[in-house]
Design a protein around this motif. Structure first.
Motif, short mmCIF file in Angstrom:
data_model
loop_
_atom_site.label_atom_id
_atom_site.label_comp_id
_atom_site.label_asym_id
_atom_site.label_seq_id
_atom_site.Cartn_x
_atom_site.Cartn_y
_atom_site.Cartn_z
N VAL A 236 -4.75 0.51 5.65
CA VAL A 236 -3.71 0.18 6.68
C VAL A 236 -2.34 -0.10 5.57
O VAL A 236 -1.93 -0.71 5.15
N CYS A 237 -1.62 1.60 6.56
CA CYS A 237 -0.08 1.25 5.82
C CYS A 237 0.63 -0.04 6.73
O CYS A 237 0.51 -0.21 7.27
N ALA A 238 1.30 -0.97 5.69
CA ALA A 238 2.43 -2.33 6.75
C ALA A 238 3.57 -1.95 6.80
O ALA A 238 4.15 -2.89 7.14
N TYR A 239 4.09 -0.31 6.57
CA TYR A 239 5.57 -0.57 6.91
C TYR A 239 5.95 -0.57 7.66
O TYR A 239 7.50 -0.49 8.00
N CYS A 240 5.54 -0.08 9.36
CA CYS A 240 6.14 0.29 10.18
C CYS A 240 4.46 -0.25 10.96
O CYS A 240 3.76 -0.15 11.07
N GLY A 241 4.90 -0.33 12.73
CA GLY A 241 3.82 -0.75 13.67
C GLY A 241 3.42 0.48 14.04
O GLY A 241 1.93 0.83 15.14
N VAL A 242 3.15 1.90 13.53
CA VAL A 242 2.11 2.94 13.96
C VAL A 242 1.09 2.49 13.18
O VAL A 242 -0.37 2.95 14.35
N GLY A 243 0.85 1.88 12.07
CA GLY A 243 -0.48 1.57 11.37
C GLY A 243 -1.19 2.50 10.92
O GLY A 243 -1.88 2.35 11.02
N CYS A 244 -0.54 3.84 10.76
CA CYS A 244 -1.38 4.86 10.43
C CYS A 244 -2.58 4.58 8.73
O CYS A 244 -2.26 3.20 7.88
N ASN A 245 -3.26 4.74 8.89
CA ASN A 245 -4.05 5.13 7.71
C ASN A 245 -4.12 5.73 6.30
O ASN A 245 -3.69 6.78 6.03
N ASN A 270 -1.76 12.76 8.42
CA ASN A 270 -0.32 13.14 8.56
C ASN A 270 0.52 11.56 7.94
O ASN A 270 -0.49 10.67 8.58
N LEU A 271 1.46 11.23 7.15
CA LEU A 271 2.07 10.42 6.64
C LEU A 271 3.57 10.75 7.50
O LEU A 271 4.05 11.92 7.27
N CYS A 272 4.73 10.03 7.08
CA CYS A 272 5.40 9.98 6.70
C CYS A 272 5.85 9.57 4.87
O CYS A 272 4.87 8.77 4.43
N ILE A 273 7.07 9.49 4.67
CA ILE A 273 7.47 9.40 3.28
C ILE A 273 7.08 7.82 2.70
O ILE A 273 6.51 8.02 1.46
N LYS A 274 7.32 7.00 3.72
CA LYS A 274 7.14 6.15 2.56
C LYS A 274 5.27 5.44 2.91
O LYS A 274 5.16 4.81 1.65
N GLY A 275 4.58 6.02 3.96
CA GLY A 275 3.07 5.41 3.46
C GLY A 275 2.72 6.80 2.24
O GLY A 275 1.72 6.50 1.84
N ARG A 276 3.27 7.88 2.34
CA ARG A 276 2.77 8.99 1.30
C ARG A 276 3.04 8.34 -0.39
O ARG A 276 2.17 9.03 -1.04
S1 SF4 Z 1 2.83 6.65 7.04
FE1 SF4 Z 1 5.19 6.20 7.58
S2 SF4 Z 1 4.29 6.08 10.22
FE2 SF4 Z 1 2.47 6.16 8.74
S3 SF4 Z 1 2.36 3.21 9.17
FE3 SF4 Z 1 3.10 3.24 7.31
S4 SF4 Z 1 5.50 3.64 7.57
FE4 SF4 Z 1 4.45 4.06 9.57
#
Ligand code: SF4
Ligand code: SF4
Ligand code: FES
Length: 286
Positions: A236-245, A270-276
């Protein structure tokens, strides 16, 4: 107690697939039925998270009574139809489509294509060297991802993922027409001067490796990219509360790229720059 969301009930459609009775939920495509029956119909422009574009036509099947072949990826199963997936006509059509694609671009990093070329006895070389639109330098203008349009089959998947189907950034589109058509950002600028937000959702859907992580591009150039030596771990991505896999692809104890499961009901791959791309801190060992 875990709440399981219920899907609305769907009527079953009965039809014939290669002479066998088949039943699929209403709205399912012929390709869905083929996959459920374990049939290997080739696909390139189809994406499990995207609306079919019908751009490549490598998935065509024969529907009894129809004048033209039908793309399995977008044609919905209808009650009583009779579908054949492996006839002389479908094989010939797939052979020619594969020949046209393989004679014009570099499919060396397209999964499964070598097997299909063999299976359909495709001979891309019969079109000669003039058919190729190769020898464009890969666009390496940032540290995150590379655009190598020698490998692009103009399937539009990246355009749809960047545009109205997912990201709504609209950084990339098809520029030019005919032989000059290319995927490009506005005014063919470097990526760093474009509207790109580096979510990498275009890389996630690109079927040929025309869009790739810079890490993968560099390792391929150095001869060290080895998928058989890689492990995949979903976390689970830890950068924000969305919690993307995130699925971490690891080779020699280093994360070499990050994908995301397409069956996730929230993010659909789909992800954002931080998760990807924001994984370097994990392996900063200095
Ligand atoms: S990939 Fe981006 S939107 Fe998703 S949990 Fe990580 S930081 Fe948040
Ligand atoms: S860059 Fe990849 S996803 Fe985009 S059109 Fe070309 S092959 Fe398709
Ligand atoms: S995969 Fe069906 S048209 Fe491309």
């Amino acid at each position: 107690m875990t709440a399981i969301p219920l899907q609305p009930p769907r009527r079953l459609v009965e039809f014939t697939l290669d002479g066998q009775a088949a039943r699929v939920p209403e709205g399912a495509t012929i390709l869905d039925a083929c996959r459920a029956a374990g049939k290997d119909v080739p696909t390139l422009c189809e994406g499990d998270t995207l609306t079919p574009k019908n751009a490549c036509r490598v998935c065509v099947v024969e529907v009894e009574g129809a004048r033209t072949l039908a793309p399995a990826c977008s044609r919905r199963a209808e009650p009583g139809m009779s579908v054949r997936t492996d006839t002389e006509r479908t094989r010939h059509s797939r052979k020619v489509v594969l020949e046209l694609l393989a004679s014009s671009v570099d499919l060396s990093t397209t999964p499964k294509v070598a097997g299909w070329l063999k299976e359909y006895a495709a001979k891309p070389e019969r079109f000669g060297a003039d058919a190729a639109r190769l020898n464009e330098e890969p666009k390496v203008d940032n540290d995150l991802y590379v655009r190598d349009y020698d490998k692009c089959i103009l399937c539009y998947k990246c355009v749809d993922a960047c545009g109205e189907q997912w990201q709504n950034t609209f950084a990339i589109a098809v520029a030019g027409r005919g032989f000059d058509a290319r995927i490009a950002v506005e005014h063919d600028a470097p990526l760093t001067d474009s509207a790109c937000v580096y979510c990498g959702n275009c890389i996630e859907v690109c079927p040929t490796g025309a869009l790739s992580f810079k890490s993968e591009f560099d390792m391929r150039a150095a001869g060290t990219w080895d998928e058989s030596a890689q492990t995949e771990t979903t976390t689970v991505c830890a950068y924000c509360g969305v919690g993307c896999n995130l699925t971490l692809h690891v080779q020699d104890n280093d994360i070499v790229k990050v994908t995301s499961p397409h069956d996730n009901p929230v993010t659909h791959g789909n992800l954002c720059i931080k998760g990807r791309f924001g994984y370097q801190h994990v392996q900063n060992r200095d």
